[in-house]
Scaffold this active site. Sequence first.
Site, PDB file in Angstrom:
ATOM      1  N   TYR A 231       8.586  13.296   4.168  1.00 24.59           N
ATOM      2  CA  TYR A 231       9.407  14.507   4.229  1.00 24.59           C
ATOM      3  C   TYR A 231      10.824  14.190   4.731  1.00 24.59           C
ATOM      4  O   TYR A 231      11.343  14.811   5.660  1.00 24.59           O
ATOM      5  CB  TYR A 231       8.738  15.572   5.104  1.00 24.59           C
TER       6      TYR A 231
ATOM      7  N   HIS B 164      -8.352   7.543  -4.584  1.00 22.91           N
ATOM      8  CA  HIS B 164      -8.867   6.183  -4.544  1.00 22.91           C
ATOM      9  C   HIS B 164     -10.030   5.960  -5.504  1.00 22.91           C
ATOM     10  O   HIS B 164     -10.400   4.812  -5.747  1.00 22.91           O
ATOM     11  CB  HIS B 164      -9.313   5.838  -3.124  1.00 22.91           C
TER      12      HIS B 164
ATOM     13  N   ARG C  81      -1.173  23.828   0.873  1.00 28.65           N
ATOM     14  CA  ARG C  81      -0.795  22.421   1.051  1.00 28.65           C
ATOM     15  C   ARG C  81      -1.594  21.865   2.218  1.00 28.65           C
ATOM     16  O   ARG C  81      -1.278  22.083   3.379  1.00 28.65           O
ATOM     17  CB  ARG C  81       0.707  22.299   1.319  1.00 28.65           C
TER      18      ARG C  81
ATOM     19  N   HIS D 168       0.831  -1.200   0.000  1.00 26.01           N
ATOM     20  CA  HIS D 168       0.000   0.000   0.000  1.00 26.01           C
ATOM     21  C   HIS D 168       0.867   1.252   0.000  1.00 26.01           C
ATOM     22  O   HIS D 168       1.722   1.418   0.883  1.00 26.01           O
ATOM     23  CB  HIS D 168      -0.907  -0.006   1.239  1.00 26.01           C
TER      24      HIS D 168
ATOM     25  N   CYS E  81       7.057  24.431   0.429  1.00 29.35           N
ATOM     26  CA  CYS E  81       6.737  23.012   0.545  1.00 29.35           C
ATOM     27  C   CYS E  81       7.975  22.184   0.211  1.00 29.35           C
ATOM     28  O   CYS E  81       8.745  22.546  -0.682  1.00 29.35           O
ATOM     29  CB  CYS E  81       5.595  22.672  -0.408  1.00 29.35           C
TER      30      CYS E  81
END
Length: 565
Positions: free
Chosen positions: A403, A142, A217, A118, A263
Site C-alpha cells: 500500500y 499456491h 477486502r 518470493h 480499497c
Amino acid sequence: MLLLRRCRGLTRVLCPVPALRYVAINKCASFLLKLGSGGGEDQQYSQDPRWRPALAGLLAGTGAALAYGLHYHQVRRFAPALPVFSQEEVATHSSLEAGVWVTFRGSVYDITEFVAMHPGGNKILLAAGGALEPFWALYAVHSQDHVLDILSEYKVGELNPEDQMRQRAVEPSDPYSSDPQRHPVLRVNSRKPFNAEPPPELLGDSYITPSALFFTRNHLPVPRVDPASYRLRVEGLPRPLSLSLQELKSRFPKHTVTATLQCAGNRRSEMSAVRRVKGLDWGVAAIGNATWSGALLRDVLLAAGGGGPDAAARHARHVQFEGLDSDAAGTAYGASIPLRKALSEDGDVLLAYEMNGEDLPADHGYPLRVVAPGTVGARSVKWLGRVVVSGQESASHWQQSDYKGFSPATDWDTVDFRSAPAIQELPVQSAITQPADGAVLERGEATVRGYAWSGGGREVVRVDVSLDGGETWRVARLRGGEEEEEEEEEEGEGEAPPPPPGRAWAWKLWEVVAPLPPGVQEVEIVCKAVDDSYNTQPDSVAPIWNLRGVLSNAWHRVRVKVKGD
C-alpha cells in the site's frame, strides 16, 4: 513438442540456477517456435545463404545438446532415489545462513535461492524448517499448477515415512471453513482470502451501499469472535485500558458518520491493461458508502490519558491498530494512522460496532472495527483487538511493505518500500457505473451515472462527463445524500447543506442525460471529478502506473455501441 519438452530438462543440467533456467527455457522455446513456423523476423535468416552455416552449426549443436539431455534423463531414470530426511534434519535448515528447507506433501525442498524471488517477501521464512501446508492453506493462489512447478525445481529429497504420518495426523483443516455466507451477486476476485466487489450498476443505485453489497477486502480468514468475552486493549498511554464491547457502548457517546471506504487497489484492472501489476484485479467497485456508528477513537484515547503532558504521549506520532485475524504463525493484520488524525475533533475516527444501523457483519469487522474517514480502507482495521499509541508506524507488512505508491520506472528489482510513505489520504476519484463497458445503447439520449469521492475530507464540487472521448464536456448533476433525494421529491427543489470544510467523508453520486453524437456506431464515455482543492484526475493511466497497481484514478472510460438509425 519433443524439442520443447527436452529444453526444460536440458537447462536443469546446463544451468543450475532456477531463475536463469526459466530465461533459458523461454529463449529456447521462442527460437525453436519461430524457426519452426518459418515466419516473422527469423524467416529472413533462414533464407539468407550467409546464415545457413550458422543455422546448421546451431542445429547440430542443439541436436548434440538434446542428445546429451536424452542420455542424461535415461541415466536419471536408473539413478538412486533422492535421499530421505527426518523432520529433525529439515528443522536444522531454518535460516538463510543454514539454508531454508521446507516440506510439502511428503517431499523436502531447499528454497534458499527462491526466498529473494518470493512475491510475498520474507514471509516465506516463517515456514523455514517446517511444513508449507499451514501457510499455503491461507492463500489459495499456491494451489495453482505453475506454483507447484516452481516448487518442484527445488526438491532435494523425501521426508521419512514416520514424519509423514505425524504430519498427516495434524494436517490443518481449512482455515476458511468458518467464513460467513456472502451475497451471490458479488464478483469474486479471490476466495481464500475472500475478496469481492458488487456489480457497478448496483453500486450506483443507492447513496448508502447495502452491507451485503459492500466490497469485501480480507487479507486472512475471518476470525470468530465471542462478543461476551471480547476485550479491546488500549496501550502506550498513561492509563492503559481493557474494554469490553458493552463498556465501549456504555462509557463513550455513540457517534455516527456516513463515510466512504475505498480499497487502495480500486480500478487496478485498468493499470494491468497497460502493464501487468501484482494484486487482485479490482474493477471500479472496490468502494462503498455506509453509515457507521460507534465510539470516537479520540474519546477512548483521551480516557487513556492521550491528552495529558506525559512524555510518552508527547513523543507519540502514530496510532497502531492490530486485528484479531492472523496467519498460521499468529501474525495479525495491522496498520496505523497519524495521531493528529486520531485526536482531531474533526477527524471523526470511529471504533465502529454498527454498519447501516445494525451490528457489523462478520466480513466487515464484527464486533469492532476502525473507520478512519477520508483515509485508504487498508487503515480501517477490522476485528480490532489492540490499539497502541506509539512514536512509530505499525511494523506490519501491510504498513511497511505494501500500500505504497511508486514511479512507473520502479520495478520489483529496484523497489525499496522504505523510500515511500504509506498511503493515508487517497486522491480524487470518479467512475462510471452505468452504462457498462461494451453495452449497446439505443440512438438518442443516454443516461450516464457514477460516483465521485476525494480523500482527506475534500468535497467533490464538480464531475465533468464527455460522450465523445473527451472532445466536449457536460457538467453532471451531483447527488449528495438521501436527505437531498427526499427534499427534491417533497418540494421539487432544494439541496442538502454542504458538509463542514474538511469533513466531506461521503461520496457523491452523479448523473448526466445527454444526446449521443449523431451518426456514430461507437462512443467513448469519459468522466473526471474535481474536489474543493481543485485537484482533478489525470487523463490516462500510463503516467501513474505503479508495480502494485494502487492509486488508480485516471479518467474513467467506457466504450459503448450505438444501434438504430
